[in-house]
Write a protein that holds these residues in place. Structure first.
Motif, PDB file in Angstrom:
ATOM      1  N   MET A  20       0.854  -1.167   0.000  1.00 24.85           N
ATOM      2  CA  MET A  20       0.000   0.000   0.000  1.00 24.85           C
ATOM      3  C   MET A  20       0.907   1.239   0.000  1.00 24.85           C
ATOM      4  N   ASN A  21       0.708   2.098  -0.949  1.00 28.65           N
ATOM      5  CA  ASN A  21       1.532   3.305  -1.002  1.00 28.65           C
ATOM      6  C   ASN A  21       0.977   4.369  -0.055  1.00 28.65           C
ATOM      7  N   PRO A  22       1.748   5.421   0.231  1.00 35.36           N
ATOM      8  CA  PRO A  22       1.325   6.437   1.209  1.00 35.36           C
ATOM      9  C   PRO A  22       0.027   7.136   0.831  1.00 35.36           C
ATOM     10  N   PHE A  23      -0.199   7.386  -0.454  1.00 33.05           N
ATOM     11  CA  PHE A  23      -1.436   8.045  -0.870  1.00 33.05           C
ATOM     12  C   PHE A  23      -2.655   7.201  -0.518  1.00 33.05           C
ATOM     13  N   GLU A  24      -2.589   5.901  -0.775  1.00 32.79           N
ATOM     14  CA  GLU A  24      -3.707   5.013  -0.450  1.00 32.79           C
ATOM     15  C   GLU A  24      -3.941   4.968   1.058  1.00 32.79           C
ATOM     16  N   MET A  25      -2.849   4.980   1.833  1.00 37.64           N
ATOM     17  CA  MET A  25      -2.980   4.931   3.291  1.00 37.64           C
ATOM     18  C   MET A  25      -3.677   6.200   3.796  1.00 37.64           C
ATOM     19  N   VAL A  26      -3.303   7.357   3.267  1.00 33.13           N
ATOM     20  CA  VAL A  26      -3.931   8.614   3.667  1.00 33.13           C
ATOM     21  C   VAL A  26      -5.405   8.604   3.282  1.00 33.13           C
ATOM     22  N   ALA A  27      -5.714   8.099   2.087  1.00 34.40           N
ATOM     23  CA  ALA A  27      -7.101   8.036   1.634  1.00 34.40           C
ATOM     24  C   ALA A  27      -7.925   7.143   2.541  1.00 34.40           C
ATOM     25  N   VAL A  28      -7.377   5.988   2.941  1.00 30.75           N
ATOM     26  CA  VAL A  28      -8.095   5.067   3.826  1.00 30.75           C
ATOM     27  C   VAL A  28      -8.332   5.719   5.189  1.00 30.75           C
ATOM     28  N   ILE A  29      -7.343   6.427   5.705  1.00 32.35           N
ATOM     29  CA  ILE A  29      -7.503   7.093   7.008  1.00 32.35           C
ATOM     30  C   ILE A  29      -8.566   8.181   6.928  1.00 32.35           C
ATOM     31  N   VAL A  30      -8.556   8.963   5.867  1.00 35.67           N
ATOM     32  CA  VAL A  30      -9.551  10.022   5.703  1.00 35.67           C
ATOM     33  C   VAL A  30     -10.946   9.442   5.621  1.00 35.67           C
ATOM     34  N   ILE A  31     -11.111   8.369   4.866  1.00 36.20           N
ATOM     35  CA  ILE A  31     -12.424   7.724   4.731  1.00 36.20           C
ATOM     36  C   ILE A  31     -12.877   7.155   6.071  1.00 36.20           C
ATOM     37  N   ALA A  32     -11.955   6.538   6.815  1.00 32.35           N
ATOM     38  CA  ALA A  32     -12.304   5.969   8.125  1.00 32.35           C
ATOM     39  C   ALA A  32     -12.759   7.075   9.087  1.00 32.35           C
ATOM     40  N   VAL A  33     -12.072   8.206   9.078  1.00 32.93           N
ATOM     41  CA  VAL A  33     -12.448   9.312   9.962  1.00 32.93           C
ATOM     42  C   VAL A  33     -13.805   9.877   9.568  1.00 32.93           C
ATOM     43  N   MET A  34     -14.049   9.984   8.278  1.00 31.08           N
ATOM     44  CA  MET A  34     -15.347  10.490   7.817  1.00 31.08           C
ATOM     45  C   MET A  34     -16.474   9.561   8.228  1.00 31.08           C
ATOM     46  N   ILE A  35     -16.283   8.280   8.083  1.00 27.81           N
ATOM     47  CA  ILE A  35     -17.314   7.302   8.475  1.00 27.81           C
ATOM     48  C   ILE A  35     -17.554   7.382   9.982  1.00 27.81           C
ATOM     49  N   ALA A  36     -16.476   7.485  10.761  1.00 27.99           N
ATOM     50  CA  ALA A  36     -16.619   7.576  12.217  1.00 27.99           C
ATOM     51  C   ALA A  36     -17.366   8.849  12.607  1.00 27.99           C
ATOM     52  N   SER A  37     -17.095   9.953  11.933  1.00 23.32           N
ATOM     53  CA  SER A  37     -17.789  11.213  12.239  1.00 23.32           C
ATOM     54  C   SER A  37     -19.275  11.117  11.929  1.00 23.32           C
ATOM     55  N   VAL A  38     -19.619  10.499  10.815  1.00 21.92           N
ATOM     56  CA  VAL A  38     -21.025  10.332  10.454  1.00 21.92           C
ATOM     57  C   VAL A  38     -21.724   9.436  11.463  1.00 21.92           C
ATOM     58  N   MET A  39     -21.071   8.361  11.861  1.00 18.81           N
ATOM     59  CA  MET A  39     -21.678   7.439  12.836  1.00 18.81           C
ATOM     60  C   MET A  39     -21.869   8.140  14.178  1.00 18.81           C
ATOM     61  N   ARG A  40     -20.882   8.920  14.600  1.00 20.06           N
ATOM     62  CA  ARG A  40     -20.981   9.628  15.876  1.00 20.06           C
ATOM     63  C   ARG A  40     -22.123  10.640  15.828  1.00 20.06           C
ATOM     64  N   ALA A  41     -22.246  11.356  14.711  1.00 20.79           N
ATOM     65  CA  ALA A  41     -23.328  12.332  14.577  1.00 20.79           C
ATOM     66  C   ALA A  41     -24.688  11.651  14.543  1.00 20.79           C
ATOM     67  N   LYS A  42     -24.767  10.523  13.883  1.00 21.59           N
ATOM     68  CA  LYS A  42     -26.035   9.813  13.756  1.00 21.59           C
ATOM     69  C   LYS A  42     -26.509   9.246  15.087  1.00 21.59           C
ATOM     70  N   TYR A  43     -25.598   8.692  15.858  1.00 21.36           N
ATOM     71  CA  TYR A  43     -25.975   8.051  17.111  1.00 21.36           C
ATOM     72  C   TYR A  43     -25.821   8.950  18.327  1.00 21.36           C
TER      73      TYR A  43
END
Length: 81
Positions: free
Chosen positions: A1-24
């Motif tokens: 996994m190259n650094p760009f993909e790792m950053v993209a995965v982290i950003v997506i994970a944080v976005m999903i966590a933020s949506v879940m936190r806001a929803k619940y």
């Protein structure tokens, strides 16, 4: 996994966590899981206190303005003599 993909995965994970936190409705700093009745009671007490303080300020403002008007009126009466 190259650094760009790792950053993209982290950003997506944080976005999903933020949506879940806001929803619940998860709040930060709440570890004990206690019900919010204490917070509600405290909020109501503070609102009542603020209301009382606003009423007191209103009375003090009225007294200050009333004294100023009375003083102005007395000065004008003295000038008219």
């Amino acid at each position: 996994m190259n650094p760009f993909e790792m950053v993209a995965v982290i950003v997506i994970a944080v976005m999903i966590a933020s949506v879940m936190r806001a929803k619940y409705g998860h709040r930060r700093g709440r570890l004990d899981g206690s019900d919010s009745t204490q917070e509600t009671a405290e909020t109501m007490r503070l609102r009542d206190e603020v209301k009382q303080l606003k009423e007191r300020i209103h009375v003090l403002e009225r007294i200050a303005v009333e004294k100023e008007d009375t003083l102005t009126r007395q000065i004008e009466e003295l000038r008219d003599r």
